[in-house]
Write a protein that holds these residues in place. Structure first.
Motif, mmCIF file in Angstrom:
data_model
loop_
_atom_site.group_PDB
_atom_site.id
_atom_site.type_symbol
_atom_site.label_atom_id
_atom_site.label_comp_id
_atom_site.label_asym_id
_atom_site.label_seq_id
_atom_site.Cartn_x
_atom_site.Cartn_y
_atom_site.Cartn_z
ATOM 1 N N VAL A 232 0.838 -1.198 0.000
ATOM 2 C CA VAL A 232 0.000 0.000 0.000
ATOM 3 C C VAL A 232 0.876 1.253 0.000
ATOM 4 C CG1 VAL A 232 -1.775 1.294 1.250
ATOM 5 C CG2 VAL A 232 -1.835 -1.215 1.226
ATOM 6 N N ARG B 252 0.615 5.251 0.683
ATOM 7 C CA ARG B 252 -0.258 6.234 1.330
ATOM 8 C C ARG B 252 0.155 7.676 1.034
ATOM 9 N NH1 ARG B 252 -4.089 4.433 4.557
ATOM 10 N NH2 ARG B 252 -4.102 2.195 5.030
ATOM 11 N N GLU C 198 0.472 -4.256 4.103
ATOM 12 C CA GLU C 198 -0.604 -4.168 5.085
ATOM 13 C C GLU C 198 -1.586 -5.314 4.876
ATOM 14 O OE1 GLU C 198 -2.602 -0.417 5.227
ATOM 15 O OE2 GLU C 198 -0.768 0.755 4.886
ATOM 16 N N LEU D 160 -4.963 8.215 -3.549
ATOM 17 C CA LEU D 160 -4.331 7.471 -2.467
ATOM 18 C C LEU D 160 -5.287 7.360 -1.280
ATOM 19 C CD1 LEU D 160 -0.754 9.083 -2.576
ATOM 20 C CD2 LEU D 160 -1.563 7.012 -3.735
ATOM 21 N N PRO D 161 -5.094 6.352 -0.428
ATOM 22 C CA PRO D 161 -4.105 5.274 -0.512
ATOM 23 C C PRO D 161 -4.433 4.318 -1.649
ATOM 24 C CG PRO D 161 -5.626 4.836 1.280
ATOM 25 C CD PRO D 161 -5.957 6.209 0.777
ATOM 26 N N ASP E 241 -8.896 -0.900 4.564
ATOM 27 C CA ASP E 241 -7.818 -1.128 5.524
ATOM 28 C C ASP E 241 -8.374 -1.470 6.904
ATOM 29 O OD1 ASP E 241 -8.628 1.276 6.664
ATOM 30 O OD2 ASP E 241 -6.971 2.442 5.800
ATOM 31 N N GLN F 78 -11.325 2.144 6.035
ATOM 32 C CA GLN F 78 -11.244 3.134 4.964
ATOM 33 C C GLN F 78 -10.930 2.460 3.620
ATOM 34 O OE1 GLN F 78 -12.018 6.456 5.418
ATOM 35 N NE2 GLN F 78 -12.661 5.555 7.380
ATOM 36 N N VAL G 37 -9.285 1.528 0.111
ATOM 37 C CA VAL G 37 -7.962 1.575 -0.503
ATOM 38 C C VAL G 37 -8.159 1.377 -2.006
ATOM 39 C CG1 VAL G 37 -5.694 0.485 -0.673
ATOM 40 C CG2 VAL G 37 -6.810 0.715 1.565
#
Length: 379
Positions: free
Chosen positions: A7, A9, A26, A63-64, A134, A138, A140
């Protein structure tokens, strides 16, 4: 389900990547396939300069983002409405999931699919918003509808091309981007004919694939240009007939070809190299640009080169490929020994070594590193 993924960010130009660690592995939650989508266990993912372009901000993406866009894998599960794939199928992943219905797809230009461009730009998938979240819940984003630096990925079925299950994963992983883009630029965009001269600037994975494409198309001479001697030597082993450092290339090419090459492929992403390529082709010659410069870079060339000398400057995205047609035929060329892409393979690394792999690529030491994402390469 849970999947480990690389990932990004926040973009970073800080070097070395092995110390600055711009990306991290992650554990993410991956949603189940929706209508028209497929769950794939990623077997091998190659690291490409386009991935670095996202990390350093040259290619602006939401992003992320879970990275990786050049890979192969094995189908695990299919969503409703998927009839072309079944669990156990080996597939190559393609970073333009062409819809098949827009004006460009209907005209035979699926690499320019408008729906795919919109989905890729948003960080979603062709059939809906991102399926990755994630640990805090949130979203991704997906990189180019693929996000292959991961143990598993859900993709639109339009992002998949079936491949024979006897093709080694490490070999097949290079065909979804490097070979499609480089060889496609020569064979599809330029429509190079046997006996024509070909010149390639930049000997990363895409440029070396252009060398392979020129060789397979019957070009002569095939001239490779790069500042790194080891890359020039590799190009000669892959089928180039001549290789030069950039400072000697223009004069050498003009002498060798008696005035200039008929085709030049620019695989650097540099306006200066584009200008050099235009100067090195003959009257009536063509330059195909496949490199990705930063958005603010500007090209300045003599305007008389076009109407006055009949030269052409062509853009080529994904090698103007039709993946369902081109990946199988390029794999056939590999079987015949005409596209030995395995010679570009400069290392296999686990997912956790992704920052080291980025540093090797950015330094110019590596060509195509393969990431063993889920243990299928090593067992």
């Amino acid at each position: 389900m849970k999947t480990r993924a690389v990932v990004l960010r926040g973009t970073s130009t800080s070097r070395p990547y092995s110390h600055s660690r711009p990306v991290e592995v992650e554990e993410l939650t991956l949603g189940t396939p929706r209508e028209g989508e497929v769950l794939v266990r990623i077997a091998a993912a190659s690291l490409c300069h386009s991935d670095l372009s996202v990390v350093n901000g040259d290619r602006v993406r939401p992003l992320p983002m879970a990275l990786g866009h050049e890979a192969v894998g094995v189908v695990q599960e299919t969503g409703p409405g998927v009839h072309r794939f079944s669990p156990g199928d080996h597939v190559a992943l393609v970073f333009v999931p062409s819809c098949g219905f827009c004006e460009d797809c209907a005209a035979g230009r699926p690499a320019l699919c408008a729906r795919a461009a919109a989905a890729n730009g948003s960080g979603g998938l062709l059939h809906g918003p991102p399926l990755l979240t994630d640990s805090s819940g949130q979203p991704v984003h997906h990189q180019l509808g693929v996000s292959a630096f991961s143990e598993h990925a859900v993709l639109a079925q339009e992002s998949l091309v079936p491949i024979p299950d006897d093709i080694p994963f490490a070999v097949a992983s290079m065909f979804g981007c490097a070979v499609l883009t480089g060889a496609g630029a020569v064979i599809n965009t330029a429509a190079l004919r046997p006996g024509q001269s070909a010149l390639v600037y930049g000997l990363g994975g895409v440029g070396l694939s252009a060398v392979l494409g020129a060789r397979a198309a019957g070009a002569y001479p095939v001239i490779a240009v790069d500042p790194v001697q080891e890359k020039r030597e590799l190009a000669l082993r892959l089928g180039a007939t001549h290789a030069y450092a950039p400072e000697e290339a223009t004069a050498a090419v003009r002498e060798l070809t008696r005035g200039g090459a008929e085709l030049a492929v620019e695989a650097v992403g540099s306006p200066k190299v584009m200008a050099d390529a235009l100067a090195a082709v003959a009257r009536g010659g063509r330059v195909v640009s496949v490199g990705l410069p930063a958005p603010d870079r500007v090209l300045e060339v003599p305007a008389l080169a076009f109407a006055g000398e009949g030269k052409s400057l062509l853009g080529s995205y994904m090698g103007d490929a039709v993946p369902r047609r081109d990946i199988p035929r390029f794999l056939d060329l590999w079987r015949a020994g005409l596209m030995p892409v395995e010679r570009m393979h400069t290392g296999t690394l686990p997912l956790t070594d992704i920052n080291d792999a980025m540093e090797e690529l950015a330094s110019g030491r590596a060509i195509r590193q393969v990431i063993d994402t889920s243990g299928l390469l090593t067992g």
